[in-house]
Design a protein around this motif. Structure first.
Motif, PDB file in Angstrom:
ATOM      1  N   MET A   1       0.839  -1.194   0.000  1.00  0.00           N
ATOM      2  CA  MET A   1       0.000   0.000   0.000  1.00  0.00           C
ATOM      3  C   MET A   1       0.877   1.248   0.000  1.00  0.00           C
ATOM      4  O   MET A   1       2.012   1.226   0.458  1.00  0.00           O
ATOM      5  CB  MET A   1      -0.910   0.007   1.226  1.00  0.00           C
ATOM      6  N   VAL A   2       0.328   2.318  -0.490  1.00  0.00           N
ATOM      7  CA  VAL A   2       1.061   3.570  -0.526  1.00  0.00           C
ATOM      8  C   VAL A   2       0.736   4.417   0.695  1.00  0.00           C
ATOM      9  O   VAL A   2      -0.269   4.203   1.370  1.00  0.00           O
ATOM     10  CB  VAL A   2       0.733   4.366  -1.812  1.00  0.00           C
ATOM     11  N   GLU A   3       1.620   5.389   0.967  1.00  0.00           N
ATOM     12  CA  GLU A   3       1.422   6.304   2.075  1.00  0.00           C
ATOM     13  C   GLU A   3       1.261   7.712   1.514  1.00  0.00           C
ATOM     14  O   GLU A   3       1.969   8.100   0.583  1.00  0.00           O
ATOM     15  CB  GLU A   3       2.617   6.255   3.024  1.00  0.00           C
ATOM     16  N   VAL A   4       0.334   8.470   2.086  1.00  0.00           N
ATOM     17  CA  VAL A   4       0.087   9.831   1.609  1.00  0.00           C
ATOM     18  C   VAL A   4       0.139  10.789   2.790  1.00  0.00           C
ATOM     19  O   VAL A   4      -0.523  10.571   3.810  1.00  0.00           O
ATOM     20  CB  VAL A   4      -1.292   9.948   0.915  1.00  0.00           C
ATOM     21  N   GLU A   5       0.946  11.823   2.644  1.00  0.00           N
ATOM     22  CA  GLU A   5       1.014  12.898   3.626  1.00  0.00           C
ATOM     23  C   GLU A   5       0.593  14.189   2.931  1.00  0.00           C
ATOM     24  O   GLU A   5       1.044  14.462   1.826  1.00  0.00           O
ATOM     25  CB  GLU A   5       2.430  13.038   4.188  1.00  0.00           C
TER      26      GLU A   5
ATOM     27  N   LEU B   1      -4.781  25.858  -0.723  1.00  0.00           N
ATOM     28  CA  LEU B   1      -3.712  25.195  -1.458  1.00  0.00           C
ATOM     29  C   LEU B   1      -3.408  23.869  -0.778  1.00  0.00           C
ATOM     30  O   LEU B   1      -3.163  23.825   0.431  1.00  0.00           O
ATOM     31  CB  LEU B   1      -2.458  26.078  -1.488  1.00  0.00           C
ATOM     32  N   VAL B   2      -3.433  22.798  -1.548  1.00  0.00           N
ATOM     33  CA  VAL B   2      -3.205  21.458  -1.021  1.00  0.00           C
ATOM     34  C   VAL B   2      -1.905  20.914  -1.604  1.00  0.00           C
ATOM     35  O   VAL B   2      -1.718  20.914  -2.822  1.00  0.00           O
ATOM     36  CB  VAL B   2      -4.364  20.509  -1.369  1.00  0.00           C
ATOM     37  N   ALA B   3      -1.007  20.471  -0.722  1.00  0.00           N
ATOM     38  CA  ALA B   3       0.252  19.860  -1.149  1.00  0.00           C
ATOM     39  C   ALA B   3       0.353  18.492  -0.503  1.00  0.00           C
ATOM     40  O   ALA B   3       0.134  18.346   0.708  1.00  0.00           O
ATOM     41  CB  ALA B   3       1.441  20.724  -0.752  1.00  0.00           C
ATOM     42  N   ALA B   4       0.652  17.476  -1.295  1.00  0.00           N
ATOM     43  CA  ALA B   4       0.711  16.113  -0.776  1.00  0.00           C
ATOM     44  C   ALA B   4       1.921  15.388  -1.349  1.00  0.00           C
ATOM     45  O   ALA B   4       2.411  15.717  -2.435  1.00  0.00           O
ATOM     46  CB  ALA B   4      -0.566  15.346  -1.116  1.00  0.00           C
ATOM     47  N   VAL B   5       2.391  14.414  -0.589  1.00  0.00           N
ATOM     48  CA  VAL B   5       3.471  13.542  -1.039  1.00  0.00           C
ATOM     49  C   VAL B   5       2.966  12.117  -0.929  1.00  0.00           C
ATOM     50  O   VAL B   5       2.512  11.688   0.142  1.00  0.00           O
ATOM     51  CB  VAL B   5       4.741  13.715  -0.190  1.00  0.00           C
ATOM     52  N   VAL B   6       3.008  11.386  -2.029  1.00  0.00           N
ATOM     53  CA  VAL B   6       2.587   9.986  -2.024  1.00  0.00           C
ATOM     54  C   VAL B   6       3.831   9.121  -2.183  1.00  0.00           C
ATOM     55  O   VAL B   6       4.679   9.393  -3.044  1.00  0.00           O
ATOM     56  CB  VAL B   6       1.557   9.707  -3.155  1.00  0.00           C
TER      57      VAL B   6
ATOM     58  N   VAL C   1      -5.859  12.783  -9.866  1.00  0.00           N
ATOM     59  CA  VAL C   1      -4.590  12.665 -10.579  1.00  0.00           C
ATOM     60  C   VAL C   1      -4.079  11.240 -10.413  1.00  0.00           C
ATOM     61  O   VAL C   1      -4.241  10.624  -9.361  1.00  0.00           O
ATOM     62  CB  VAL C   1      -3.545  13.678 -10.038  1.00  0.00           C
ATOM     63  N   THR C   2      -3.488  10.703 -11.469  1.00  0.00           N
ATOM     64  CA  THR C   2      -2.958   9.340 -11.447  1.00  0.00           C
ATOM     65  C   THR C   2      -1.450   9.391 -11.596  1.00  0.00           C
ATOM     66  O   THR C   2      -0.929  10.062 -12.493  1.00  0.00           O
ATOM     67  CB  THR C   2      -3.557   8.497 -12.585  1.00  0.00           C
ATOM     68  N   VAL C   3      -0.740   8.692 -10.697  1.00  0.00           N
ATOM     69  CA  VAL C   3       0.717   8.617 -10.763  1.00  0.00           C
ATOM     70  C   VAL C   3       1.133   7.164 -10.677  1.00  0.00           C
ATOM     71  O   VAL C   3       0.433   6.332 -10.082  1.00  0.00           O
ATOM     72  CB  VAL C   3       1.388   9.426  -9.630  1.00  0.00           C
ATOM     73  N   THR C   4       2.258   6.842 -11.287  1.00  0.00           N
ATOM     74  CA  THR C   4       2.824   5.498 -11.217  1.00  0.00           C
ATOM     75  C   THR C   4       4.161   5.593 -10.521  1.00  0.00           C
ATOM     76  O   THR C   4       5.029   6.382 -10.923  1.00  0.00           O
ATOM     77  CB  THR C   4       2.992   4.893 -12.614  1.00  0.00           C
ATOM     78  N   LEU C   5       4.341   4.800  -9.460  1.00  0.00           N
ATOM     79  CA  LEU C   5       5.524   4.894  -8.612  1.00  0.00           C
ATOM     80  C   LEU C   5       6.307   3.592  -8.616  1.00  0.00           C
ATOM     81  O   LEU C   5       5.725   2.502  -8.470  1.00  0.00           O
ATOM     82  CB  LEU C   5       5.116   5.236  -7.179  1.00  0.00           C
ATOM     83  N   GLU C   6       7.618   3.719  -8.757  1.00  0.00           N
ATOM     84  CA  GLU C   6       8.500   2.574  -8.623  1.00  0.00           C
ATOM     85  C   GLU C   6       8.633   2.228  -7.143  1.00  0.00           C
ATOM     86  O   GLU C   6       8.286   3.036  -6.272  1.00  0.00           O
ATOM     87  CB  GLU C   6       9.867   2.891  -9.216  1.00  0.00           C
ATOM     88  N   PRO C   7       9.132   1.046  -6.804  1.00  0.00           N
ATOM     89  CA  PRO C   7       9.322   0.690  -5.392  1.00  0.00           C
ATOM     90  C   PRO C   7      10.168   1.733  -4.663  1.00  0.00           C
ATOM     91  O   PRO C   7      11.246   2.115  -5.132  1.00  0.00           O
ATOM     92  CB  PRO C   7      10.042  -0.662  -5.464  1.00  0.00           C
TER      93      PRO C   7
ATOM     94  N   GLU D   1       6.378  10.937  -4.852  1.00  0.00           N
ATOM     95  CA  GLU D   1       6.092  12.026  -5.787  1.00  0.00           C
ATOM     96  C   GLU D   1       5.161  13.029  -5.121  1.00  0.00           C
ATOM     97  O   GLU D   1       4.250  12.656  -4.380  1.00  0.00           O
ATOM     98  CB  GLU D   1       5.469  11.495  -7.071  1.00  0.00           C
ATOM     99  N   GLY D   2       5.400  14.288  -5.402  1.00  0.00           N
ATOM    100  CA  GLY D   2       4.563  15.335  -4.865  1.00  0.00           C
ATOM    101  C   GLY D   2       3.444  15.697  -5.821  1.00  0.00           C
ATOM    102  O   GLY D   2       3.645  15.734  -7.033  1.00  0.00           O
ATOM    103  N   VAL D   3       2.275  15.945  -5.294  1.00  0.00           N
ATOM    104  CA  VAL D   3       1.137  16.409  -6.087  1.00  0.00           C
ATOM    105  C   VAL D   3       0.496  17.571  -5.341  1.00  0.00           C
ATOM    106  O   VAL D   3       0.618  17.685  -4.113  1.00  0.00           O
ATOM    107  CB  VAL D   3       0.094  15.291  -6.326  1.00  0.00           C
TER     108      VAL D   3
END
Length: 233
Positions: free
Chosen positions: A1-5, A16-21, A59-65, A69-71
């Motif tokens: 699972m991914v983590e989102v802050e 303004l919303v800033a997140a890191v997944v 928004v859709t992002v693809t992340l390597e292990p 990435e920031g959104v």
């Protein structure tokens, strides 16, 4: 699972919303994040259109292990918690099992980056042929040196143009990644692209003014007879 802050900031009536997944797993994952605020989404834009990966309120992002990435986005509604939520988190396998996504890099991956950055190439008819004759070169000989401040400005502009040209010429994901790394990150590339358009307008304005001033300088020099002035002096 991914983590989102995520964090929010209210500024001039806009949230303004800033997140890191972050992908904390050992497999590649595709993640879709959605605006959780009770209001319309104002996504970041590139060249007047929503940035790559954005579709409506998500928004859709693809992340390597291990990759993160920031959104970010904005909204006119008041901040709430959470401001962003995960609506899809799926594993992406080489065979695309269960999601139909191929994890192997393809030329389309690089093309997507180029589309995001825009095409910096000038119109073909605006670029003179390399072997085209130049009356100015033939008449004046070697090009004189320009003043140091002008030379420094030219060098700065040329550096940005080279960065954007390199991105536009990337045909594989590896090449595009190398260009972004050399430039100092995607943010640096995006700034170069945005500034390149302004550079082009400034260069053309300088070209027009310089040509007009050169004609005046040349014409006045040829028309001025110094003999009477020497006699009077």
């Amino acid at each position: 699972m991914v983590e989102v802050e995520s964090r929010t900031r209210r500024e001039d009536g806009v949230t303004l919303v800033a997140a890191v997944v972050r992908n904390g797993t050992d497999v590649r994952r595709r993640v879709r994040l959605e605006n959780a605020l009770d209001g319309p989404t104002l996504p970041p834009r590139r060249h007047g259109v929503p940035a790559d990966g954005w579709d409506g309120d998500a928004v859709t992002v693809t992340l390597e292990p291990g990759e993160r990435e920031g959104v970010g986005f904005a909204s006119h509604t008041a901040p709430e918690s959470p401001a962003i939520r995960v609506v899809e988190d799926v594993r992406v396998t080489p065979e695309g099992v269960g999601n139909g996504v191929d994890s192997d890099p393809t030329p389309d991956d690089a093309a997507a980056l180029v589309r995001r950055l825009g095409d910096p190439a000038p119109p073909r008819d605006a670029v003179p042929a390399a072997n085209a004759p130049s009356a100015e070169r033939d008449r004046d000989g070697p090009e004189p040196d320009v003043p140091p401040p002008v030379a420094e400005w030219f060098a700065t502009v040329e550096s940005r143009v080279r960065t954007v040209e390199a991105c536009a010429g990337a045909e594989t994901l590896a090449e595009a990644t190398a260009v972004v790394d050399d430039a100092g990150g995607l943010g640096a590339v995006e700034r170069a692209v945005e500034e390149a358009a302004d550079d082009a307008a400034t260069l053309r304005a300088v070209e027009r003014r310089a040509a007009a001033l050169a004609d005046r300088a040349e014409g006045s020099a040829e028309a001025t007879d110094l003999a009477p002035l020497r006699t009077l002096s």
